[in-house]
Design an enzyme around this catalytic site. Structure first.
Site, PDB file in Angstrom:
ATOM      1  N   GLY A  22      51.269  15.443  61.820  1.00 48.48           N
ATOM      2  CA  GLY A  22      50.531  14.259  62.095  1.00 48.48           C
ATOM      3  C   GLY A  22      49.081  14.383  62.568  1.00 48.48           C
ATOM      4  N   ARG A  57      50.487  12.793  55.682  1.00 55.75           N
ATOM      5  CA  ARG A  57      51.387  12.240  54.565  1.00 55.75           C
ATOM      6  C   ARG A  57      50.615  12.165  53.374  1.00 55.75           C
ATOM      7  NH1 ARG A  57      52.514   6.558  56.711  1.00 55.75           N
ATOM      8  NH2 ARG A  57      50.534   6.801  57.348  1.00 55.75           N
ATOM      9  N   LYS A 215      57.996   2.435  77.107  1.00 55.80           N
ATOM     10  CA  LYS A 215      57.454   3.142  77.967  1.00 55.80           C
ATOM     11  C   LYS A 215      58.179   3.140  79.285  1.00 55.80           C
ATOM     12  CE  LYS A 215      52.827   3.322  75.667  1.00 55.80           C
ATOM     13  NZ  LYS A 215      51.480   2.709  75.723  1.00 55.80           N
TER      14      LYS A 215
HETATM   15  P1  NDP Z   1      48.475   7.405  63.332  1.00 53.74           P
HETATM   16  O1  NDP Z   1      49.189   6.214  62.678  1.00 53.74           O
HETATM   17  O2  NDP Z   1      47.002   7.363  63.570  1.00 53.74           O
HETATM   18  O3  NDP Z   1      48.648   8.888  62.732  1.00 53.74           O
HETATM   19  C1  NDP Z   1      50.068   9.060  62.058  1.00 53.74           C
HETATM   20  C2  NDP Z   1      49.847  10.485  61.429  1.00 53.74           C
HETATM   21  O4  NDP Z   1      51.084  10.823  60.807  1.00 53.74           O
HETATM   22  C3  NDP Z   1      48.920  10.520  60.205  1.00 53.74           C
HETATM   23  O5  NDP Z   1      48.266  11.521  60.294  1.00 53.74           O
HETATM   24  C4  NDP Z   1      49.827  10.471  59.122  1.00 53.74           C
HETATM   25  O6  NDP Z   1      49.336  10.861  57.798  1.00 53.74           O
HETATM   26  C5  NDP Z   1      51.013  11.279  59.430  1.00 53.74           C
HETATM   27  N1  NDP Z   1      52.429  11.095  58.853  1.00 53.74           N
HETATM   28  C6  NDP Z   1      52.678   9.913  58.718  1.00 53.74           C
HETATM   29  N2  NDP Z   1      53.970  10.021  57.883  1.00 53.74           N
HETATM   30  C7  NDP Z   1      54.069  11.386  57.902  1.00 53.74           C
HETATM   31  C8  NDP Z   1      55.292  12.308  57.418  1.00 53.74           C
HETATM   32  N3  NDP Z   1      56.137  11.745  56.831  1.00 53.74           N
HETATM   33  N4  NDP Z   1      54.803  13.477  57.262  1.00 53.74           N
HETATM   34  C9  NDP Z   1      53.841  14.145  57.672  1.00 53.74           C
HETATM   35  N5  NDP Z   1      53.029  13.337  58.489  1.00 53.74           N
HETATM   36  C10 NDP Z   1      53.130  12.068  58.197  1.00 53.74           C
HETATM   37  O7  NDP Z   1      49.139   7.608  64.828  1.00 53.74           O
HETATM   38  P2  NDP Z   1      48.644   7.898  66.095  1.00 53.74           P
HETATM   39  O8  NDP Z   1      47.964   9.189  66.049  1.00 53.74           O
HETATM   40  O9  NDP Z   1      47.855   6.814  66.780  1.00 53.74           O
HETATM   41  O10 NDP Z   1      49.764   7.907  67.383  1.00 53.74           O
HETATM   42  C11 NDP Z   1      50.751   9.172  67.040  1.00 53.74           C
HETATM   43  C12 NDP Z   1      51.875   9.143  67.789  1.00 53.74           C
HETATM   44  O11 NDP Z   1      51.129   9.228  69.201  1.00 53.74           O
HETATM   45  C13 NDP Z   1      52.513   7.898  67.975  1.00 53.74           C
HETATM   46  O12 NDP Z   1      53.982   8.294  68.424  1.00 53.74           O
HETATM   47  C14 NDP Z   1      52.056   6.935  68.925  1.00 53.74           C
HETATM   48  O13 NDP Z   1      52.812   6.124  69.523  1.00 53.74           O
HETATM   49  C15 NDP Z   1      51.512   8.302  69.993  1.00 53.74           C
HETATM   50  N6  NDP Z   1      50.570   7.734  70.909  1.00 53.74           N
HETATM   51  C16 NDP Z   1      49.361   7.349  70.267  1.00 53.74           C
HETATM   52  C17 NDP Z   1      48.395   6.913  71.189  1.00 53.74           C
HETATM   53  C18 NDP Z   1      46.987   6.244  70.827  1.00 53.74           C
HETATM   54  O14 NDP Z   1      46.348   5.753  71.495  1.00 53.74           O
HETATM   55  N7  NDP Z   1      46.846   6.327  69.424  1.00 53.74           N
HETATM   56  C19 NDP Z   1      48.550   6.843  72.709  1.00 53.74           C
HETATM   57  C20 NDP Z   1      49.832   7.359  73.091  1.00 53.74           C
HETATM   58  C21 NDP Z   1      50.893   7.560  72.411  1.00 53.74           C
HETATM   59  P3  NDP Z   1      48.104  10.352  56.902  1.00 53.74           P
HETATM   60  O15 NDP Z   1      47.026  10.670  57.976  1.00 53.74           O
HETATM   61  O16 NDP Z   1      48.363  11.317  55.866  1.00 53.74           O
HETATM   62  O17 NDP Z   1      48.539   8.880  56.955  1.00 53.74           O
HETATM   63  N1  HSE Z   2      49.286   0.711  71.649  1.00 52.29           N
HETATM   64  C1  HSE Z   2      49.061   1.450  72.830  1.00 52.29           C
HETATM   65  C2  HSE Z   2      48.490   0.745  73.584  1.00 52.29           C
HETATM   66  C3  HSE Z   2      48.527   2.901  72.771  1.00 52.29           C
HETATM   67  O1  HSE Z   2      47.839  -0.462  73.424  1.00 52.29           O
HETATM   68  O2  HSE Z   2      48.475   0.887  74.962  1.00 52.29           O
HETATM   69  C4  HSE Z   2      49.180   3.782  73.593  1.00 52.29           C
HETATM   70  O3  HSE Z   2      50.467   4.010  73.734  1.00 52.29           O
END
Ligand code: NDP
Ligand code: HSE
Length: 448
Positions: A22, A57, A215
């Site tokens: 990701g 992805r 959480k």
């Molecule tokens: P995003 O949606 O921004 O990124 C997801 C990534 O996963 C993208 O790069 C996507 O690819 C890739 N992806 C999706 N499906 C596949 C697959 N089948 N194979 C390979 N790669 C794949 O998510 P976030 O970065 O925001 O969040 C990631 C994790 O972190 C989640 O579990 C979220 O709950 C957790 N999290 C997020 C926070 C936040 O503030 N954003 C805070 C705390 C936890 P592509 O770029 O090509 O679409």
């Molecule tokens: N959607 C979440 C928030 C991201 O607003 O706190 C962090 O888990």
């Protein structure tokens, strides 16, 4: 570089290969830190930490990375012989679950930020880690950059945690803070949160409390050594909170926060439970006094208060979301997992020995703030108070506001169980002298 003394069998020059699954908000920052701070990481771990590849992805986006580091075949990347450690920042259940299991089953350590997955599958993932003597770390899954998972698992492992209360969702805290500060209504504030990039295009997981519930399940599992899943968490979101609710709160020197509450409650003396203590885990919007430490947590910030028998009250505060803050927690875990590879250590496994039963929401005691539109004539207050008494709900204060057609009664209760309050409210709604039950809000954070 100076030679690092160690006990394990990992050669000092043998790199620790990392696969990042990701490259979205969090993955992009993880990759940046891995590349920008490679020298520091090497010194902190004892061996070079080398990025082997990044799974995404789509290969169409410009990621600023050499093409040979990118792949859409996450499973093949996980399986590579030169990958020792997998960072999962894809999110969701599938394919993340299968990829993590594949990594653990191959003896590779995993760092994940995926609260949705961990809330429901920690048991399965931790068992795979245990079987294969691999590590599973997930500090970033709760409250982004804020260290709260490790303090619960390690620092407080000799204490007894009684309660964990937190603001663990940044989006909803931003919305409620803005409603409090500006008097704007929910829809206008949600639109602003979306425009600023806090709320996602589909904000359901945040505003309906699913994210906070996941959480809360993780926090409760760690705090009470009991497996708690998202389905065990009672959940209400903030989408029904109105500008009037915030006004009502303000009038009694309170504000409204979406709280995740995990606490021990006394057990039923029933034969099945044998009086065993129970665990209550719930997420809902509640009034809290402005002088409460969580009331000062505004904007997209998070905070978690932990109450332990010997440590007393601890408060953790900081950025609960966002790419770089979340990546900071991921990198902390990555360094721990890499050090374990290098020195031959292990992460603590899952601890669920207590197996405490989950208390249903109906049995959970809370205080309430009930707002009623009533007829303004003699005897109405007595009848209203009588209805509370009939259901065993003790009143703390009653205030009348306005008069004539605009008369309102604001009743604040002592602690009462949810089921008793629900019965009281249903009876009040049927009373001829009660025009409407305008709002029922829980009140938390008071000493009483
Ligand atoms: P995003 O949606 O921004 O990124 C997801 C990534 O996963 C993208 O790069 C996507 O690819 C890739 N992806 C999706 N499906 C596949 C697959 N089948 N194979 C390979 N790669 C794949 O998510 P976030 O970065 O925001 O969040 C990631 C994790 O972190 C989640 O579990 C979220 O709950 C957790 N999290 C997020 C926070 C936040 O503030 N954003 C805070 C705390 C936890 P592509 O770029 O090509 O679409
Ligand atoms: N959607 C979440 C928030 C991201 O607003 O706190 C962090 O888990």
């Amino acid at each position: 570089m100076t030679e690092v003394a160690k006990n394990g069998t990992w050669g000092n020059d043998r790199p620790i290969g990392v696969a990042v699954l990701g490259m979205g908000n969090v993955g992009t920052e993880v990759v940046r830190i891995l590349r920008d701070h490679a020298d520091d990481l090497r010194s902190r771990v004892g061996a070079p930490v080398v990025l082997r590849g990044v799974a995404v992805r789509s290969l169409d986006k410009d990621r600023g990375l050499p093409a040979d580091l990118l792949t859409t075949d996450a499973a093949a990347l996980v399986a590579r012989e030169d990958v020792d450690l997998v960072v999962e920042v894809i999110g969701g259940i599938d394919p993340a679950r299968g990829l993590i299991l594949a990594a653990l089953n191959a003896g590779k350590s995993v760092v994940s930020a995926n609260k949705a997955l961990l809330a429901d599958y920690t048991g399965e993932l931790a068992a795979a880690a245990e079987r294969n003597r691999a590590d599973l770390y997930f500090e970033a899954a709760v409250a982004g950059a804020i260290p709260v998972v490790r303090p619960l698992i390690q620092s407080l492992s000799g204490d007894r945690v009684n309660r964990v209360v937190g603001i663990v969702n940044g989006t909803t805290n931003f919305i409620l803070s803005a409603m409090d500060e500006t008097g704007a209504d929910y829809s206008a504030t949600l639109a602003e949160a979306t425009r600023l990039g806090y709320a996602e295009a589909d904000p359901t997981a945040d505003v309906e409390g699913y994210d906070a519930a996941a959480k809360a399940a993780i926090l409760a599992s760690l705090a009470f050594h009991t497996r708690v899943t998202a389905a065990d968490v009672y959940r209400e979101g903030i989408s029904k909170i109105t500008a009037e609710d915030l006004e009502t709160a303000s009038a009694v020197n309170c504000t409204v926060k979406l709280l995740a509450i995990c606490e021990r409650v006394a057990g039923e003396p029933s034969p099945e439970e044998g009086g065993k203590e129970r665990v209550s885990v719930r997420v809902y919007p509640a009034l809290i006094p402005r002088k409460h430490p969580l009331a000062a947590v505004s904007g997209a910030f998070n905070a978690v208060v932990v109450e332990a028998e010997n440590a007393g009250r601890l408060m953790f505060y900081g950025q609960g979301a966002g790419g770089a803050p979340t990546a900071s927690a991921v990198l902390g875990d990555l360094v721990m997992a890499a050090r374990n590879k290098f020195y031959g250590g292990r992460a603590p496994g899952e601890s669920v020995y207590a197996e405490l039963p989950i208390a249903p929401i109906g049995d959970t005691p809370t205080r309430y703030h009930v707002n009623l539109q009533v007829e303004d004539r003699p005897g109405v207050l007595a009848k209203v108070a009588g209805e509370f008494a009939k259901h065993g709900v003790s009143i703390s204060t009653v205030r009348q506001e306005g008069h004539g057609e605009g008369a309102r009664l604001v009743v604040v209760t002592h602690h009462a169980v949810e089921s008793a309050l629900a019965d009281t409210v249903a009876a009040l709604a049927e009373m001829a002298s009660v025009t409407s039950v305008t709002s029922v809000l829980r009140l938390e954070g008071t000493e009483e």
